[in-house]
Design a protein around this motif. Structure first.
Motif, PDB file in Angstrom:
ATOM      1  N   LEU A 160       0.839  -1.182   0.000  1.00  0.00           N
ATOM      2  CA  LEU A 160       0.000   0.000   0.000  1.00  0.00           C
ATOM      3  C   LEU A 160       0.880   1.239   0.000  1.00  0.00           C
ATOM      4  CD1 LEU A 160      -2.724   1.573   0.462  1.00  0.00           C
ATOM      5  CD2 LEU A 160      -2.209   1.390   2.912  1.00  0.00           C
ATOM      6  N   VAL A 161       0.573   2.156  -0.895  1.00  0.00           N
ATOM      7  CA  VAL A 161       1.224   3.466  -0.908  1.00  0.00           C
ATOM      8  C   VAL A 161       0.142   4.516  -0.711  1.00  0.00           C
ATOM      9  CG1 VAL A 161       2.521   5.143  -2.271  1.00  0.00           C
ATOM     10  CG2 VAL A 161       3.112   2.726  -2.394  1.00  0.00           C
ATOM     11  N   SER A 162       0.289   5.373   0.287  1.00  0.00           N
ATOM     12  CA  SER A 162      -0.696   6.417   0.536  1.00  0.00           C
ATOM     13  C   SER A 162      -0.030   7.525   1.342  1.00  0.00           C
ATOM     14  CB  SER A 162      -1.909   5.839   1.282  1.00  0.00           C
ATOM     15  OG  SER A 162      -2.957   6.785   1.345  1.00  0.00           O
ATOM     16  N   ASP A 163      -0.835   8.496   1.759  1.00  0.00           N
ATOM     17  CA  ASP A 163      -0.292   9.523   2.647  1.00  0.00           C
ATOM     18  C   ASP A 163      -0.485   9.075   4.093  1.00  0.00           C
ATOM     19  OD1 ASP A 163      -2.985   9.818   3.076  1.00  0.00           O
ATOM     20  OD2 ASP A 163      -3.110  11.909   2.434  1.00  0.00           O
ATOM     21  N   GLU A 164      -0.163   9.947   5.020  1.00  0.00           N
ATOM     22  CA  GLU A 164      -0.210   9.566   6.432  1.00  0.00           C
ATOM     23  C   GLU A 164      -1.626   9.209   6.885  1.00  0.00           C
ATOM     24  OE1 GLU A 164       1.577  12.700   8.636  1.00  0.00           O
ATOM     25  OE2 GLU A 164       3.628  12.178   8.056  1.00  0.00           O
ATOM     26  N   ARG A 165      -2.633   9.856   6.315  1.00  0.00           N
ATOM     27  CA  ARG A 165      -4.016   9.546   6.707  1.00  0.00           C
ATOM     28  C   ARG A 165      -4.418   8.159   6.225  1.00  0.00           C
ATOM     29  NH1 ARG A 165      -7.534  13.657   3.906  1.00  0.00           N
ATOM     30  NH2 ARG A 165      -6.033  13.168   2.262  1.00  0.00           N
ATOM     31  N   GLY A 166      -4.040   7.831   4.988  1.00  0.00           N
ATOM     32  CA  GLY A 166      -4.478   6.584   4.385  1.00  0.00           C
ATOM     33  C   GLY A 166      -3.997   5.344   5.102  1.00  0.00           C
ATOM     34  N   ASP A 184       7.401 -19.461  -9.857  1.00  0.00           N
ATOM     35  CA  ASP A 184       8.531 -19.197  -8.966  1.00  0.00           C
ATOM     36  C   ASP A 184       8.681 -17.717  -8.630  1.00  0.00           C
ATOM     37  OD1 ASP A 184       9.249 -21.895  -8.946  1.00  0.00           O
ATOM     38  OD2 ASP A 184      10.318 -21.671 -10.848  1.00  0.00           O
ATOM     39  N   ALA A 185       7.951 -16.856  -9.352  1.00  0.00           N
ATOM     40  CA  ALA A 185       8.084 -15.418  -9.111  1.00  0.00           C
ATOM     41  C   ALA A 185       6.708 -14.768  -9.175  1.00  0.00           C
ATOM     42  CB  ALA A 185       9.020 -14.779 -10.135  1.00  0.00           C
ATOM     43  N   PRO A 186       5.909 -14.920  -8.119  1.00  0.00           N
ATOM     44  CA  PRO A 186       4.569 -14.331  -8.147  1.00  0.00           C
ATOM     45  C   PRO A 186       4.642 -12.815  -8.317  1.00  0.00           C
ATOM     46  CG  PRO A 186       5.148 -14.999  -5.907  1.00  0.00           C
ATOM     47  CD  PRO A 186       6.201 -15.564  -6.820  1.00  0.00           C
ATOM     48  N   ALA A 187       3.668 -12.276  -9.012  1.00  0.00           N
ATOM     49  CA  ALA A 187       3.665 -10.844  -9.298  1.00  0.00           C
ATOM     50  C   ALA A 187       3.630 -10.038  -8.012  1.00  0.00           C
ATOM     51  CB  ALA A 187       2.455 -10.510 -10.166  1.00  0.00           C
ATOM     52  N   ARG A 188       4.318  -8.917  -8.037  1.00  0.00           N
ATOM     53  CA  ARG A 188       4.313  -7.988  -6.903  1.00  0.00           C
ATOM     54  C   ARG A 188       3.401  -6.833  -7.307  1.00  0.00           C
ATOM     55  NH1 ARG A 188       8.777  -9.110  -3.749  1.00  0.00           N
ATOM     56  NH2 ARG A 188       9.145  -6.979  -3.070  1.00  0.00           N
ATOM     57  N   LEU A 189       2.226  -6.817  -6.724  1.00  0.00           N
ATOM     58  CA  LEU A 189       1.195  -5.894  -7.139  1.00  0.00           C
ATOM     59  C   LEU A 189       0.985  -4.824  -6.090  1.00  0.00           C
ATOM     60  CD1 LEU A 189      -1.180  -8.660  -8.410  1.00  0.00           C
ATOM     61  CD2 LEU A 189       0.143  -7.125  -9.822  1.00  0.00           C
ATOM     62  N   GLN A 190       0.893  -3.589  -6.548  1.00  0.00           N
ATOM     63  CA  GLN A 190       0.875  -2.462  -5.628  1.00  0.00           C
ATOM     64  C   GLN A 190      -0.483  -1.767  -5.664  1.00  0.00           C
ATOM     65  OE1 GLN A 190       4.308  -0.084  -5.724  1.00  0.00           O
ATOM     66  NE2 GLN A 190       3.261   1.751  -5.039  1.00  0.00           N
ATOM     67  N   VAL A 191      -1.033  -1.535  -4.501  1.00  0.00           N
ATOM     68  CA  VAL A 191      -2.284  -0.799  -4.369  1.00  0.00           C
ATOM     69  C   VAL A 191      -1.963   0.609  -3.914  1.00  0.00           C
ATOM     70  CG1 VAL A 191      -4.480  -0.658  -3.143  1.00  0.00           C
ATOM     71  CG2 VAL A 191      -3.587  -2.879  -3.816  1.00  0.00           C
ATOM     72  N   VAL A 192      -2.451   1.605  -4.653  1.00  0.00           N
ATOM     73  CA  VAL A 192      -2.226   3.004  -4.317  1.00  0.00           C
ATOM     74  C   VAL A 192      -3.553   3.615  -3.923  1.00  0.00           C
ATOM     75  CG1 VAL A 192      -1.378   5.194  -5.144  1.00  0.00           C
ATOM     76  CG2 VAL A 192      -0.373   3.096  -6.003  1.00  0.00           C
ATOM     77  N   PHE A 209      -5.354  -2.627   6.767  1.00  0.00           N
ATOM     78  CA  PHE A 209      -4.093  -3.005   6.118  1.00  0.00           C
ATOM     79  C   PHE A 209      -3.073  -3.548   7.126  1.00  0.00           C
ATOM     80  CE2 PHE A 209      -6.037   0.238   3.437  1.00  0.00           C
ATOM     81  CZ  PHE A 209      -5.994  -0.366   2.196  1.00  0.00           C
ATOM     82  N   ASP A 210      -3.578  -4.251   8.125  1.00  0.00           N
ATOM     83  CA  ASP A 210      -2.692  -4.733   9.187  1.00  0.00           C
ATOM     84  C   ASP A 210      -1.614  -5.676   8.671  1.00  0.00           C
ATOM     85  OD1 ASP A 210      -4.182  -3.256  10.936  1.00  0.00           O
ATOM     86  OD2 ASP A 210      -5.356  -4.945  11.711  1.00  0.00           O
ATOM     87  N   ASP A 211      -1.925  -6.454   7.645  1.00  0.00           N
ATOM     88  CA  ASP A 211      -0.971  -7.445   7.140  1.00  0.00           C
ATOM     89  C   ASP A 211      -0.364  -7.040   5.802  1.00  0.00           C
ATOM     90  OD1 ASP A 211      -1.547  -9.134   9.332  1.00  0.00           O
ATOM     91  OD2 ASP A 211      -3.341  -9.879   8.309  1.00  0.00           O
ATOM     92  N   VAL A 212      -0.450  -5.755   5.468  1.00  0.00           N
ATOM     93  CA  VAL A 212       0.035  -5.283   4.169  1.00  0.00           C
ATOM     94  C   VAL A 212       1.224  -4.348   4.364  1.00  0.00           C
ATOM     95  CG1 VAL A 212      -0.575  -3.950   2.100  1.00  0.00           C
ATOM     96  CG2 VAL A 212      -2.258  -5.487   3.135  1.00  0.00           C
ATOM     97  N   GLN A 213       2.255  -4.546   3.554  1.00  0.00           N
ATOM     98  CA  GLN A 213       3.402  -3.644   3.559  1.00  0.00           C
ATOM     99  C   GLN A 213       2.938  -2.246   3.154  1.00  0.00           C
ATOM    100  OE1 GLN A 213       6.591  -5.062   1.059  1.00  0.00           O
ATOM    101  NE2 GLN A 213       7.377  -3.017   0.679  1.00  0.00           N
ATOM    102  N   THR A 214       3.304  -1.230   3.931  1.00  0.00           N
ATOM    103  CA  THR A 214       2.830   0.123   3.650  1.00  0.00           C
ATOM    104  C   THR A 214       3.992   1.099   3.474  1.00  0.00           C
ATOM    105  OG1 THR A 214       2.636   0.629   6.018  1.00  0.00           O
ATOM    106  CG2 THR A 214       0.664  -0.223   4.903  1.00  0.00           C
TER     107      THR A 214
END
Length: 363
Positions: free
Chosen positions: A20-26, A354-362, A33-38
């Motif tokens: 997850l990419v967001s600002d401080e509020r998001g 062997d290389a699952p996609a790295r998908l980003q949520v904005v 998003f407890d289990d998501v890299q932010t």
């Protein structure tokens, strides 16, 4: 943030690495998003005149640079934006890096940031069949997806509309979204008090109110002798939705998605100051289907609310039919369909176990 979280959960369940990419509020939304890299990037709103615009531009440029650096290590297969200014720096970086991009529009009017980037993205996912402000040349890349909701709300689709007989308790849920709505607190208690005595005595209300309104709202219900639970936040909102016979609410995108997923009749009061009046547009589909009644805020009085409540609530067959109509315009597979679209944007990644996609949520 809710549809972004629903997509992240669906993609993670498929074995993808999501960030997850967001600002401080998001990134501060509890439980989403407890289990998501932010990652927090600076982003600014273009308000406040020339000085405010200059500050926002500096933040956007800094955020874009940080996102480009992030992509060098994360190497996303796709970048998905959910509108709003916090999504812009990450999407701008994706364009610079020539990454596949998708935007999701929750409302029935294309938002400002989504309008700004619509010409450059790979695909546009919409929540409604008709979305205002979409240009004709965008149509080839538009896909009707719906608005993803939490699994706990989606599960309500398998639960029947609560039975209601003529002498049974009539349950009303009042919610103005995450921040409440003062107009609902001002009008709803007095409107319910105008109902015929035999109807009013059956009411049981749960009312989400702003913290500054809560004491006055509680006093109004007590004065009218209407049983009501008042809270500033409802952590068990899906269960309250399952319990409700009628919902009185704003017409935000997530509210409409949850009403149509669960199949609950509603009285909707769109926020008049919403950008491009998108809440009125959001309410149109469910209202035309017969699942809701929409009252513009300037006409939302105690008398009008009482009239609409009687039309909905005094005929149990009509009420159950309104529930079916609300359910008929739900799109329960939205998270699945959006995840399918994301995967198709970077098709080769599907065939490399062997290389699952790295998908980003904005968001």
């Amino acid at each position: 943030m809710v549809p972004a979280a629903a997509l992240a959960a669906e993609l993670a369940a498929r074995g993808h690495h999501v960030a997850l990419v967001s600002d401080e509020r998001g990134v501060r939304f509890p439980g989403l998003f407890d289990d998501v890299q932010t990652h927090v990037l600076p982003a600014g709103r273009f308000t406040g005149g020339p000085i405010g615009w200059a500050k926002a531009a500096r933040k956007m440029i800094a955020g874009r640079s940080m996102a480009i650096e992030l992509y060098r290590g994360f190497k996303p297969a796709a970048v998905v934006g959910f509108g709003g200014y916090p999504a812009f720096p990450a999407l701008a970086a994706a364009f610079h890096c020539k990454l596949p991009t998708i935007i999701h529009e929750q409302n029935a009017v294309l938002g400002r940031v989504n309008r700004l980037v619509a010409g450059k993205v790979s695909a546009i996912a919409t929540s409604y069949a008709g979305v205002e402000r979409l240009k004709p040349d965008h149509e080839p890349k538009v896909r009707l997806i719906g608005n993803p909701v939490r699994q706990s709300v989606l599960d309500l689709r398998d639960r029947p509309y609560p039975e209601l007989d003529e002498d049974g308790i009539f349950r009303v849920l009042v919610t103005g979204g995450s921040q409440g709505a003062s107009i609902l607190s001002d009008v709803v208690p007095d409107g319910l008090a105008l109902l015929p005595v035999h109807f009013r005595r059956r009411l049981q209300v749960t009312h989400q109110a702003r913290i500054e309104d809560i004491d006055e709202v509680r006093a109004k219900y007590a004065a009218h002798q209407i049983p009501a639970e008042i809270a500033t936040y409802l952590p068990d909102l899906p269960e309250r939705l399952a319990w409700a016979h009628v919902v009185i609410a704003r017409a935000g995108a997530s509210t409409i998605a949850e009403l149509t997923a669960a199949g609950r009749p509603a009285i909707l009061v769109p926020l008049p100051g919403a950008t491009d009046d998108h809440q009125t547009a959001n309410a149109r589909e469910i209202t035309q289907a017969g699942g809701a009644r929409t009252i513009p805020q300037h006409l939302f009085t105690a008398t009008e609310l009482a009239k609409q409540m009687q039309k909905l609530g005094l005929d149990t067959l009509a009420l159950a039919n309104a529930a079916r109509c609300a359910r008929s315009v739900g799109r329960p597979d939205a998270a699945r369909d959006l995840a399918d679209l994301v995967e198709r944007i970077d098709q080769p990644s599907l065939f490399n176990p062997d290389a699952p996609a790295r998908l980003q949520v904005v968001a």
